[in-house]
Write a protein that holds these residues in place. Structure first.
Motif, mmCIF file in Angstrom:
data_model
loop_
_atom_site.group_PDB
_atom_site.id
_atom_site.type_symbol
_atom_site.label_atom_id
_atom_site.label_comp_id
_atom_site.label_asym_id
_atom_site.label_seq_id
_atom_site.Cartn_x
_atom_site.Cartn_y
_atom_site.Cartn_z
ATOM 1 N N THR A 74 0.815 -1.096 -0.044
ATOM 2 C CA THR A 74 0.248 -0.124 0.238
ATOM 3 C C THR A 74 0.908 1.305 -0.046
ATOM 4 O OG1 THR A 74 -0.052 0.239 2.258
ATOM 5 C CG2 THR A 74 -1.738 -1.159 1.303
ATOM 6 N N GLN A 75 0.335 2.384 -0.236
ATOM 7 C CA GLN A 75 0.972 3.772 -0.425
ATOM 8 C C GLN A 75 1.358 4.297 1.238
ATOM 9 O OE1 GLN A 75 -1.422 6.944 -1.804
ATOM 10 N NE2 GLN A 75 -1.158 6.432 -3.837
ATOM 11 N N MET A 76 0.613 3.450 1.971
ATOM 12 C CA MET A 76 1.257 3.556 3.597
ATOM 13 C C MET A 76 2.493 3.290 3.897
ATOM 14 S SD MET A 76 -1.050 5.537 5.459
ATOM 15 C CE MET A 76 -0.665 4.960 7.208
ATOM 16 N N GLU A 77 2.903 1.947 3.257
ATOM 17 C CA GLU A 77 4.065 1.317 3.482
ATOM 18 C C GLU A 77 5.162 2.172 2.832
ATOM 19 O OE1 GLU A 77 3.983 -3.135 3.292
ATOM 20 O OE2 GLU A 77 1.833 -2.500 2.863
ATOM 21 N N TYR A 78 5.142 2.724 1.711
ATOM 22 C CA TYR A 78 5.763 3.780 0.907
ATOM 23 C C TYR A 78 6.008 4.721 1.835
ATOM 24 C CZ TYR A 78 5.618 0.678 -3.311
ATOM 25 O OH TYR A 78 5.918 -0.212 -4.276
ATOM 26 N N VAL A 79 5.152 5.473 2.358
ATOM 27 C CA VAL A 79 5.171 6.588 3.379
ATOM 28 C C VAL A 79 6.103 6.194 4.206
ATOM 29 C CG1 VAL A 79 3.882 8.172 4.954
ATOM 30 C CG2 VAL A 79 3.020 7.849 2.532
ATOM 31 N N GLY A 80 6.060 5.136 4.940
ATOM 32 C CA GLY A 80 6.559 4.589 6.159
ATOM 33 C C GLY A 80 8.422 4.645 5.784
ATOM 34 N N ILE A 81 8.621 4.645 4.339
ATOM 35 C CA ILE A 81 10.198 4.788 4.064
ATOM 36 C C ILE A 81 10.466 6.312 4.369
ATOM 37 C CG2 ILE A 81 11.727 4.969 2.270
ATOM 38 C CD1 ILE A 81 10.193 2.404 1.228
ATOM 39 N N LEU A 82 9.750 7.160 3.902
ATOM 40 C CA LEU A 82 9.951 8.449 4.004
ATOM 41 C C LEU A 82 9.927 8.951 5.718
ATOM 42 C CD1 LEU A 82 7.658 10.210 1.532
ATOM 43 C CD2 LEU A 82 10.006 9.667 1.445
ATOM 44 N N LYS A 83 9.051 8.408 6.396
ATOM 45 C CA LYS A 83 8.864 8.681 7.893
ATOM 46 C C LYS A 83 10.212 8.247 8.342
ATOM 47 C CE LYS A 83 6.020 9.804 10.535
ATOM 48 N NZ LYS A 83 6.037 10.765 11.328
ATOM 49 N N ARG A 84 10.785 6.974 8.264
ATOM 50 C CA ARG A 84 11.754 6.161 8.748
ATOM 51 C C ARG A 84 13.162 6.951 8.537
ATOM 52 N NH1 ARG A 84 8.858 1.576 7.562
ATOM 53 N NH2 ARG A 84 10.370 1.072 5.686
ATOM 54 N N HIS A 85 13.379 7.378 7.109
ATOM 55 C CA HIS A 85 14.339 7.774 7.034
ATOM 56 C C HIS A 85 14.893 9.553 6.747
ATOM 57 C CE1 HIS A 85 15.826 3.908 6.341
ATOM 58 N NE2 HIS A 85 14.669 3.555 5.424
ATOM 59 N N PHE A 86 13.672 10.217 6.608
ATOM 60 C CA PHE A 86 13.945 11.697 6.481
ATOM 61 C C PHE A 86 13.343 12.583 7.609
ATOM 62 C CE2 PHE A 86 13.919 9.574 2.294
ATOM 63 C CZ PHE A 86 15.241 9.796 1.867
ATOM 64 N N SER A 87 14.051 13.157 8.099
ATOM 65 C CA SER A 87 13.657 14.089 9.422
ATOM 66 C C SER A 87 12.597 15.002 9.180
ATOM 67 C CB SER A 87 14.880 14.826 10.115
ATOM 68 O OG SER A 87 15.291 15.796 9.033
ATOM 69 N N VAL A 88 12.373 15.464 7.758
ATOM 70 C CA VAL A 88 11.495 16.529 7.210
ATOM 71 C C VAL A 88 10.143 15.971 7.342
ATOM 72 C CG1 VAL A 88 11.521 15.938 4.718
ATOM 73 C CG2 VAL A 88 11.183 18.216 5.398
ATOM 74 N N PHE A 89 9.783 14.614 7.595
ATOM 75 C CA PHE A 89 8.454 14.372 7.663
ATOM 76 C C PHE A 89 8.362 13.569 9.048
ATOM 77 C CE2 PHE A 89 9.883 13.078 3.398
ATOM 78 C CZ PHE A 89 8.742 13.693 2.693
ATOM 79 N N SER A 90 9.201 14.045 10.072
ATOM 80 C CA SER A 90 8.940 13.669 11.487
ATOM 81 C C SER A 90 7.879 14.245 12.014
ATOM 82 C CB SER A 90 10.124 13.985 12.367
ATOM 83 O OG SER A 90 10.477 15.391 12.376
ATOM 84 N N GLY A 91 7.326 15.430 11.560
ATOM 85 C CA GLY A 91 6.251 16.091 12.393
ATOM 86 C C GLY A 91 4.851 15.866 11.667
ATOM 87 N N SER A 92 4.911 14.964 10.760
ATOM 88 C CA SER A 92 3.594 14.631 10.044
ATOM 89 C C SER A 92 3.135 13.202 10.425
ATOM 90 C CB SER A 92 3.821 15.046 8.497
ATOM 91 O OG SER A 92 4.016 16.238 8.380
ATOM 92 N N GLY A 93 1.970 13.017 10.377
ATOM 93 C CA GLY A 93 1.382 11.713 10.495
ATOM 94 C C GLY A 93 1.353 11.037 9.152
ATOM 95 N N PRO A 94 1.516 9.641 9.076
ATOM 96 C CA PRO A 94 1.446 8.813 7.854
ATOM 97 C C PRO A 94 0.367 9.124 7.168
ATOM 98 C CG PRO A 94 2.117 7.520 9.597
ATOM 99 C CD PRO A 94 1.703 8.775 10.125
ATOM 100 N N VAL A 95 -0.816 9.227 7.681
ATOM 101 C CA VAL A 95 -2.146 9.342 6.885
ATOM 102 C C VAL A 95 -2.098 10.569 6.528
ATOM 103 C CG1 VAL A 95 -4.436 9.353 6.850
ATOM 104 C CG2 VAL A 95 -3.247 7.711 8.279
ATOM 105 N N SER A 96 -1.487 11.948 6.811
ATOM 106 C CA SER A 96 -1.441 13.050 6.647
ATOM 107 C C SER A 96 -0.525 13.164 5.201
ATOM 108 C CB SER A 96 -0.920 13.881 7.445
ATOM 109 O OG SER A 96 -0.825 15.387 6.968
#
Length: 395
Positions: free
Chosen positions: A333-355
């Motif tokens: 799913t797209q959520m799993e790809y979003v998980g890559i952004l969340k795990r590896h890039f600090s710029v996404f740390s303040g946003s939720g996966p769904v957002s």
């Protein structure tokens, strides 16, 4: 050798037509040629390396991308091809496509005829090896280099259907062998269930053997019993996503991060060097067919980039990766790809996966615009854009 009965075809030398005098087409954005990479498909057993084309309520499965794109061209894309002679239009293309589909329909039915009389007397292992040779033989003559001959297109359809049937048959036979593969990943949920069943059977067998050795009663198998999950609990995302698409294309897309990018805040220096990029890709993605191409590596450091444009660039890269791989691996799913952004890039740390997921399509064009504007400083942009155009992700 095979296909001794096929008209306009020599089992020894292949297609029979006057290639010096038939009309031909060329692609405006690339070359139509005989590519040795087509044989790599036989290294992808267990996967489904075909593009599906629906025509007249029937499904056709095509392995050659150039051939697929030509057959799938319509009024909007026919201008991507130029004729080496006179006028070229959709009606002419359809006359050759019709020959291909006719040959395909016949080839699907005559698969058993082409495997020969001795085939059914072989063991499963022998049948598998025999079909491997059969498929390689089909691939030897299954390519589209632009020549337009109706007999050729009929035979290309016939060979494509034969290769498709042979490839699927190999996978089906392998699934019947002890400890064999679970077959082609056509439906990923079914595939995962088969794996779970096989694993459960293995656990039961091991327990039975151990109990017999110790002369102890066999305890019930509860390995598949799941504990109750609270409503707040969520299943952990997998750490690596399996790529079933062209790995080189994914690597080329992310390679834009190894050179500068022009942003509103000025020139952003490269996010990765070549080694760091390989480490990131290995930590984020995997390949069952080519494990050495994406060796697993732990990436512990969170990558820091500027906000704004760079965030949009990262969204564009993951969105492109999702769309290209989704053609082959629909189980992620797209959520799993979003998980890559969340795990590896600090710029996404303040946003939720769904957002993040809900804004992928919105911010993707903005990221693409930043990448396009970086062509003067980034030597990898042109290749990335050509890949996106190939997959109809850029117009």
């Amino acid at each position: 050798m095979f296909f001794h009965h096929l008209k306009n075809f020599s089992p020894y030398s292949g297609h029979i037509y006057d290639d010096m005098h038939v009309p031909f087409v060329q692609k405006k954005d690339g070359y139509l040629s005989k590519k040795d990479s087509r044989f790599d498909l036989m290294d992808r057993l267990g996967y489904f390396p075909f593009k599906e084309l629906i025509r007249d309520d029937r499904a056709y499965f095509i392995s050659d991308i150039d051939l697929y794109e030509f057959l799938n061209s319509d009024e909007n894309t026919i201008d991507n091809y130029t004729a080496g002679y006179g006028e070229w239009n959709i009606a002419q293309k359809e006359s050759f496509a019709e020959c291909f589909f006719t040959g395909y329909n016949v080839g699907v039915i005559e698969f058993e005829r082409n495997t020969g009389m001795a085939y059914h007397g072989y063991t499963i292992e022998q049948q598998t090896r025999y079909l491997h040779v059969f498929c390689l033989y089909c691939l030897d003559f299954l390519f589209f280099d632009g020549d337009l001959d109706k007999g050729l297109f009929y035979n290309l359809g016939y060979l494509q259907a034969s290769f498709y049937r042979g490839f699927i048959e190999i996978n089906n036979l392998k699934s019947a062998l002890p400890d064999g593969s679970p077959g082609v990943r056509l439906h990923f949920e079914s595939y995962n269930k088969v794996l779970a069943i096989a694993q459960a059977a293995k656990v039961r067998q091991e327990k039975t053997q151990k109990a017999a050795e110790n002369n102890k009663p066999i305890t019930p198998d509860t390995s598949n019993v799941k504990p109750p999950v609270s409503k707040q609990a969520t299943a952990p995302m997998p750490t690596r996503i399996e790529l079933l698409c062209n790995l080189d294309e994914i690597k080329s897309i992310w390679r834009v991060l190894t050179a500068p990018l022009n942003t509103k805040n000025g020139t952003e220096e490269a996010v990765f060097d070549a080694q760091q990029l390989a480490q990131f890709l290995g930590a984020s993605f995997s390949s069952g067919a080519f494990p050495d191409a994406l060796p697993f590596g732990k990436q512990t450091e969170i990558i820091k980039t500027s906000k704004g444009d760079m965030r949009n660039v990262l969204i564009a890269l993951i969105f492109a990766t999702y769309n290209i791989n989704h053609e082959y691996n629909r189980g992620v799913t797209q959520m799993e790809y979003v998980g890559i952004l969340k795990r590896h890039f600090s710029v996404f740390s303040g946003s939720g996966p769904v957002s993040i997921k809900n804004t992928l399509a919105t911010f993707n064009p903005k990221g693409i615009k930043v990448i396009k504007n970086s062509q003067s400083v980034n030597p990898h942009v042109d290749e990335m854009l050509s890949i996106l155009k190939k997959h109809k992700l850029l117009h």
